[in-house]
Scaffold this active site. Structure first.
Site, PDB file in Angstrom:
ATOM      1  N   CYS A   1      18.455   6.170 -34.196  1.00 35.36           N
ATOM      2  CA  CYS A   1      17.330   6.703 -33.432  1.00 35.36           C
ATOM      3  C   CYS A   1      17.857   7.055 -32.046  1.00 35.36           C
ATOM      4  O   CYS A   1      18.252   6.167 -31.280  1.00 35.36           O
ATOM      5  CB  CYS A   1      16.196   5.679 -33.336  1.00 35.36           C
ATOM      6  SG  CYS A   1      14.798   6.214 -32.326  1.00 35.36           S
TER       7      CYS A   1
ATOM      8  N   CYS B   1      12.361  13.256 -30.335  1.00 31.47           N
ATOM      9  CA  CYS B   1      13.347  12.698 -31.263  1.00 31.47           C
ATOM     10  C   CYS B   1      14.705  13.203 -30.820  1.00 31.47           C
ATOM     11  O   CYS B   1      15.005  14.396 -30.930  1.00 31.47           O
ATOM     12  CB  CYS B   1      13.052  13.115 -32.698  1.00 31.47           C
ATOM     13  SG  CYS B   1      14.283  12.493 -33.877  1.00 31.47           S
TER      14      CYS B   1
END
Length: 300
Positions: free
Chosen positions: A225, A77
């Site tokens: 993201c 991430c």
């Protein structure tokens, strides 16, 4: 049963939000169902990902464990890496830290602005088996996959790339002109993607500038993201839609993506501490104990 409360931080990178636990001294054991309850936006703290900072077996500054909102564990991430990098650099008083993840070792760097962090996300992978795909494709810049009628598909020919996790990017003229909330779950779980995939809609609207919306695997629609921004910047450069330096505009804000000559991807953007709190591990109820970036930087 004795009450046990553990401290946490709520953070975000461009609205991509996280609950962060420091488990370097005391391991944190939560089931997927408990994680999903904590992540619920109405009855829990609410997050896109839960981050557990642990001791690094490889000798990095720390190990970062990542769970999605649905309780599933994921490899990488990017925005969380920037947030954890900020905390660890603030704690150590250094301009660089190394962060171990399931996907590999990542390096975070200070930029001179304490809230603005750069992360080396490593090298992208383009081989169909590396992404992975369930079918062989010699060229992953655009694969045969579409939604809608054969003669008039709604979405088609995505670029696919792995930047620690699998991504599919559909090139469109209007990122808000498609029902990503409807197509996202279908594409995330498409048989083409044996490990599921993050699904993005991208539009190159100016030289080296891209608008992006993302359906994140195990999360849903998200404000930002980081790995999707990295994947999109690289995919655009491979298709000659942009150069190797791009500004990716997500709903939560911009990320600078640089695909360097050594093939490493550098991602730079803002981070924010929302609040500090305590979580009761027995009831999963929580309370806020401090607000905003007034929170001290160390996570312990």
């Amino acid at each position: 049963m004795a009450q046990e409360r553990v401290p946490f931080l709520k953070m975000n990178g461009l609205g991509n939000d996280f609950v962060v636990f420091d488990a370097r001294q005391s391991p944190l054991k939560l089931s997927p169902a408990q994680i999903a309850r904590i992540g619920h936006r109405e009855t829990g703290i609410g997050f896109d990902q839960m981050i557990t900072v642990e001791q690094s077996p490889a000798g990095a500054t720390a190990f970062m464990r990542i769970h999605n909102q649905d309780g599933s564990q994921v490899e990488a991430c990017g925005n969380a890496t920037r947030c954890i990098g900020r905390l660890l650099m603030g704690e150590a008083g250094t301009p660089h830290v190394s962060i171990e993840t399931i996907a590999g070792l990542l390096n975070a760097f200070a930029t001179g602005d304490e809230t603005r962090i750069s992360v080396d996300m490593g090298k992208p992978r383009f081989g169909w088996q590396e992404i992975p795909l369930s079918e062989e494709f010699a060229d992953t810049r655009a694969i045969e996959l579409q939604i809608g009628p054969i003669d008039a598909p709604v979405l088609h020919s995505p670029s696919v790339v792995n930047v620690g996790n699998p991504h599919a990017i559909f090139w469109v003229e209007d990122v808000n002109g498609h029902e990503l909330e409807r197509f996202g779950p279908l594409l995330e779980n498409h048989p083409m993607f044996p490990e599921r995939a993050n699904i993005s809609l991208a539009h190159v609207f100016a030289p080296n500038e891209i608008r992006l919306r993302v359906w994140e695997r195990g999360v849903g629609l998200t404000e930002a993201c980081g790995t999707a921004a990295c994947a999109t910047g690289v995919a655009a450069a491979r298709l000659k839609k942009t150069g190797r330096e791009t500004l990716i505009h997500l709903p939560g804000g911009p990320l600078e993506i640089q695909w360097r000559d050594d093939d490493h991807i550098m991602m730079t953007g803002d981070t924010m501490i929302d609040f500090e709190g305590l979580l009761d591990l027995n009831t999963l109820e929580f309370e806020k104990t401090a607000a905003g970036d007034a929170v001290a930087e160390p996570i312990n």
